[in-house]
Design a protein around this motif. Structure first.
Motif, PDB file in Angstrom:
ATOM      1  N   GLN A   1      -7.922   5.520  -8.375  1.00 55.28           N
ATOM      2  CA  GLN A   1      -6.528   5.575  -8.602  1.00 55.28           C
ATOM      3  C   GLN A   1      -5.957   6.995  -8.458  1.00 55.28           C
ATOM      4  O   GLN A   1      -6.514   8.033  -8.748  1.00 55.28           O
ATOM      5  CB  GLN A   1      -6.721   5.552 -10.318  1.00 55.28           C
TER       6      GLN A   1
ATOM      7  N   TYR B   1     -12.996   2.028  -6.975  1.00 55.56           N
ATOM      8  CA  TYR B   1     -11.603   2.339  -7.093  1.00 55.56           C
ATOM      9  C   TYR B   1     -11.062   3.772  -7.215  1.00 55.56           C
ATOM     10  O   TYR B   1     -11.872   4.521  -7.470  1.00 55.56           O
ATOM     11  CB  TYR B   1     -11.044   1.589  -8.416  1.00 55.56           C
TER      12      TYR B   1
ATOM     13  N   ARG C   1      -3.537   2.657  -6.249  1.00 58.44           N
ATOM     14  CA  ARG C   1      -4.616   2.281  -6.609  1.00 58.44           C
ATOM     15  C   ARG C   1      -5.460   1.595  -5.525  1.00 58.44           C
ATOM     16  O   ARG C   1      -5.055   0.531  -4.969  1.00 58.44           O
ATOM     17  CB  ARG C   1      -4.991   1.483  -7.723  1.00 58.44           C
TER      18      ARG C   1
ATOM     19  N   SER D   1       2.155   6.474  -7.983  1.00 56.39           N
ATOM     20  CA  SER D   1       1.007   6.004  -7.908  1.00 56.39           C
ATOM     21  C   SER D   1       0.435   5.036  -7.028  1.00 56.39           C
ATOM     22  O   SER D   1       1.397   3.952  -6.524  1.00 56.39           O
ATOM     23  CB  SER D   1       0.691   5.634  -9.310  1.00 56.39           C
TER      24      SER D   1
END
Length: 127
Positions: A82, A80, A19, A17
């Motif tokens: 994500q 943002y 961000r 992941s």
């Protein structure tokens, strides 16, 4: 006028992941719909996700639905992206973009819809 600066890119393994914040300068961030696009080497810039001025409406490309989430914090002048469950095919330079709108709910999805662009941040996903 808003100026945009992306950050948060880097090298990540598949399944990981990241961000990506997009920080906007200026006093009128809430007047802009925000979008994320990406461009891989040799390919055209493609839509990833977008969010309305209020944040109430979002839209994502089919290729990232269920994995990527766009959001914004108008108090922090930041949007943002994500990104979860990353795949090698997500490797690209990611750009945030802003579109001045009077409409509160519109979510532009075409690059030509947008007025302002950041410099981009590289995301590389290794297999």
């Amino acid at each position: 006028q808003v100026q945009l600066v992306e950050s948060g890119g880097g090298l990540v393994q598949a399944g990981g992941s990241l961000r990506l914040p997009c920080a906007a300068s200026g006093r009128t961030f809430s007047n802009y719909a925000m979008g994320w696009f990406r461009q891989a080497p040799g390919k055209e810039r493609e839509f990833v996700a977008a969010i309305s001025r209020s944040g109430g409406n979002t839209y994502s490309a089919d290729s990232v639905k269920g994995r990527f989430t766009i959001s914004r914090d108008n108090a922090k002048n930041t949007a943002y992206l994500q990104m979860n469950s990353l795949k090698p095919e997500d490797t690209a330079v990611y750009y945030c973009a802003a579109k001045f709108l009077l409409n509160l709910v519109r979510v532009p999805t075409r690059p030509e819809d947008y007025d302002l662009w950041g410099q981009g941040t590289q995301v590389t996903v290794s297999s």
